[in-house]
Design a protein around this motif. Structure first.
Motif, PDB file in Angstrom:
ATOM      1  N   LEU A 185       5.938  13.209   3.839  1.00 50.83           N
ATOM      2  CA  LEU A 185       4.743  12.775   3.039  1.00 50.83           C
ATOM      3  C   LEU A 185       5.680  11.904   2.050  1.00 50.83           C
ATOM      4  CD1 LEU A 185       2.709  15.916   2.351  1.00 50.83           C
ATOM      5  CD2 LEU A 185       2.008  14.051   3.770  1.00 50.83           C
ATOM      6  N   VAL A 186       6.650  12.453   1.567  1.00 51.42           N
ATOM      7  CA  VAL A 186       7.276  11.319   0.528  1.00 51.42           C
ATOM      8  C   VAL A 186       7.951   9.958   1.131  1.00 51.42           C
ATOM      9  CG1 VAL A 186       9.445  11.256  -1.137  1.00 51.42           C
ATOM     10  CG2 VAL A 186       8.031  13.532  -0.951  1.00 51.42           C
ATOM     11  N   GLY A 187       8.381  10.330   2.386  1.00 49.29           N
ATOM     12  CA  GLY A 187       8.918   9.041   2.984  1.00 49.29           C
ATOM     13  C   GLY A 187       7.735   8.229   3.307  1.00 49.29           C
ATOM     14  N   GLY A 188       6.750   8.653   3.554  1.00 47.25           N
ATOM     15  CA  GLY A 188       5.532   7.832   4.029  1.00 47.25           C
ATOM     16  C   GLY A 188       4.844   7.129   2.862  1.00 47.25           C
ATOM     17  N   GLY A 189       5.003   8.019   1.595  1.00 46.46           N
ATOM     18  CA  GLY A 189       4.509   7.274   0.330  1.00 46.46           C
ATOM     19  C   GLY A 189       5.602   6.159  -0.211  1.00 46.46           C
ATOM     20  N   ILE A 190       7.007   6.290   0.402  1.00 47.17           N
ATOM     21  CA  ILE A 190       7.857   5.138  -0.335  1.00 47.17           C
ATOM     22  C   ILE A 190       7.589   4.114   0.575  1.00 47.17           C
ATOM     23  CG2 ILE A 190      10.213   4.564  -0.206  1.00 47.17           C
ATOM     24  CD1 ILE A 190      10.687   7.627  -1.136  1.00 47.17           C
ATOM     25  N   GLY A 191       7.386   4.317   1.852  1.00 46.62           N
ATOM     26  CA  GLY A 191       7.043   3.263   2.884  1.00 46.62           C
ATOM     27  C   GLY A 191       5.982   2.398   2.346  1.00 46.62           C
ATOM     28  N   GLY A 192       4.953   3.013   2.289  1.00 47.84           N
ATOM     29  CA  GLY A 192       3.793   2.580   1.877  1.00 47.84           C
ATOM     30  C   GLY A 192       3.692   1.746   0.503  1.00 47.84           C
ATOM     31  N   ASN A 193       4.539   2.041  -0.367  1.00 48.53           N
ATOM     32  CA  ASN A 193       4.489   1.198  -1.611  1.00 48.53           C
ATOM     33  C   ASN A 193       5.727   0.283  -1.430  1.00 48.53           C
ATOM     34  OD1 ASN A 193       2.906   2.560  -4.037  1.00 48.53           O
ATOM     35  ND2 ASN A 193       4.005   4.199  -3.321  1.00 48.53           N
ATOM     36  N   GLN A 233       4.468  -3.842  -2.176  1.00 51.67           N
ATOM     37  CA  GLN A 233       5.356  -4.684  -3.109  1.00 51.67           C
ATOM     38  C   GLN A 233       5.739  -5.777  -2.463  1.00 51.67           C
ATOM     39  OE1 GLN A 233       5.831  -4.527  -6.482  1.00 51.67           O
ATOM     40  NE2 GLN A 233       4.470  -2.812  -6.223  1.00 51.67           N
ATOM     41  N   ILE A 234       6.037  -5.749  -0.925  1.00 51.24           N
ATOM     42  CA  ILE A 234       6.451  -6.909  -0.362  1.00 51.24           C
ATOM     43  C   ILE A 234       5.235  -7.768   0.176  1.00 51.24           C
ATOM     44  CG2 ILE A 234       7.706  -7.583   2.017  1.00 51.24           C
ATOM     45  CD1 ILE A 234       9.271  -4.977   1.960  1.00 51.24           C
ATOM     46  N   ALA A 235       4.249  -7.207   0.567  1.00 50.82           N
ATOM     47  CA  ALA A 235       3.212  -8.083   0.893  1.00 50.82           C
ATOM     48  C   ALA A 235       2.036  -7.660   0.022  1.00 50.82           C
ATOM     49  CB  ALA A 235       2.774  -7.744   2.461  1.00 50.82           C
ATOM     50  N   LYS A 236       1.885  -8.522  -1.097  1.00 55.53           N
ATOM     51  CA  LYS A 236       0.947  -8.232  -2.186  1.00 55.53           C
ATOM     52  C   LYS A 236      -0.392  -8.070  -1.572  1.00 55.53           C
ATOM     53  CE  LYS A 236       3.826  -8.008  -5.648  1.00 55.53           C
ATOM     54  NZ  LYS A 236       4.032  -6.772  -6.465  1.00 55.53           N
ATOM     55  N   LYS A 237      -0.654  -9.234  -0.649  1.00 57.29           N
ATOM     56  CA  LYS A 237      -2.071  -9.444  -0.171  1.00 57.29           C
ATOM     57  C   LYS A 237      -2.630  -8.238   0.581  1.00 57.29           C
ATOM     58  CE  LYS A 237      -1.892 -14.467   0.457  1.00 57.29           C
ATOM     59  NZ  LYS A 237      -1.991 -15.440   1.354  1.00 57.29           N
ATOM     60  N   ILE A 238      -1.605  -7.482   1.080  1.00 60.28           N
ATOM     61  CA  ILE A 238      -2.257  -6.036   2.047  1.00 60.28           C
ATOM     62  C   ILE A 238      -2.151  -4.922   1.050  1.00 60.28           C
ATOM     63  CG2 ILE A 238      -2.061  -7.181   4.129  1.00 60.28           C
ATOM     64  CD1 ILE A 238       0.354  -5.564   4.610  1.00 60.28           C
ATOM     65  N   SER A 239      -1.897  -5.000  -0.139  1.00 62.78           N
ATOM     66  CA  SER A 239      -1.513  -3.938  -0.980  1.00 62.78           C
ATOM     67  C   SER A 239      -2.775  -3.054  -1.385  1.00 62.78           C
ATOM     68  CB  SER A 239      -0.726  -4.175  -2.300  1.00 62.78           C
ATOM     69  OG  SER A 239      -0.627  -3.180  -3.105  1.00 62.78           O
ATOM     70  N   LEU A 240      -2.855  -1.896  -1.350  1.00 64.89           N
ATOM     71  CA  LEU A 240      -4.063  -1.164  -1.815  1.00 64.89           C
ATOM     72  C   LEU A 240      -3.916  -0.560  -3.047  1.00 64.89           C
ATOM     73  CD1 LEU A 240      -4.394   0.724   1.799  1.00 64.89           C
ATOM     74  CD2 LEU A 240      -5.779  -0.986   0.942  1.00 64.89           C
ATOM     75  N   GLY A 241      -2.974  -1.019  -3.869  1.00 69.87           N
ATOM     76  CA  GLY A 241      -2.747  -0.565  -5.023  1.00 69.87           C
ATOM     77  C   GLY A 241      -1.751   0.716  -4.934  1.00 69.87           C
ATOM     78  N   PRO A 242      -1.069   0.998  -6.186  1.00 73.12           N
ATOM     79  CA  PRO A 242      -0.242   2.089  -6.041  1.00 73.12           C
ATOM     80  C   PRO A 242      -0.761   3.390  -5.635  1.00 73.12           C
ATOM     81  CG  PRO A 242       0.118   0.829  -8.301  1.00 73.12           C
ATOM     82  CD  PRO A 242      -1.190   0.524  -7.476  1.00 73.12           C
ATOM     83  N   THR A 243      -1.649   3.828  -6.019  1.00 73.93           N
ATOM     84  CA  THR A 243      -2.406   5.192  -5.605  1.00 73.93           C
ATOM     85  C   THR A 243      -2.773   4.894  -4.120  1.00 73.93           C
ATOM     86  OG1 THR A 243      -3.097   5.412  -7.813  1.00 73.93           O
ATOM     87  CG2 THR A 243      -3.996   6.823  -5.980  1.00 73.93           C
ATOM     88  N   GLY A 263       4.523   5.340   7.352  1.00 73.21           N
ATOM     89  CA  GLY A 263       3.877   5.069   6.096  1.00 73.21           C
ATOM     90  C   GLY A 263       3.540   3.498   5.835  1.00 73.21           C
ATOM     91  N   GLY A 264       4.750   2.668   6.189  1.00 74.43           N
ATOM     92  CA  GLY A 264       4.771   1.311   5.854  1.00 74.43           C
ATOM     93  C   GLY A 264       3.494   0.836   6.896  1.00 74.43           C
TER      94      GLY A 264
END
Length: 106
Positions: A11-19, A23-33, A88-89
């Motif tokens: 879960l933590v690895g996935g959360g880091i990957g998602g964030n 950060q890399i692709a701002k257009k597909i970001s869902l926000g930090p949460t 996660g990413g």
């Protein structure tokens, strides 16, 4: 106890990957949460799916491998963390792309 630690690593690895993807692709970001939640789900799913690949189940410390050993296997936890990061990413990128595609149609 080992199962709980393994799931937390995923879960933590996935959360880091998602964030990181957010950060890399701002257009597909869902926000930090959103990145964290979708990434955590993707981390768990990614590790589960990777465990189905022949040859990886022992490396990732799946249920059969975990039952045969006692204690925490650092190599298995590292493998779960990496697959969680990737899963996660990927799920965050897919969810962000789907969100953007549906927003353009509205």
């Amino acid at each position: 106890m080992e199962l709980l630690v393994s799931i937390l690593v995923q879960l933590v690895g996935g959360g880091i990957g998602g964030n990181v993807i957010g950060q890399i692709a701002k257009k597909i970001s869902l926000g930090p949460t959103g990145n964290s939640i979708v990434g955590a789900i993707g981390g768990w799913l990614g590790t589960w799916l990777a465990g189905m690949i022949p040859g990886l189940e022992g490396m990732l410390g799946t249920a059969a491998g975990a039952a045969a050993t006692t204690g925490l296997d650092i190599g298995a936890l590292a493998g779960q963390g990496v697959t969680g990061l990737i899963g996660g990413g990927l799920l965050t990128a897919i969810a962000g792309a789907v969100k953007n595609a549906t927003m353009k149609q509205a």
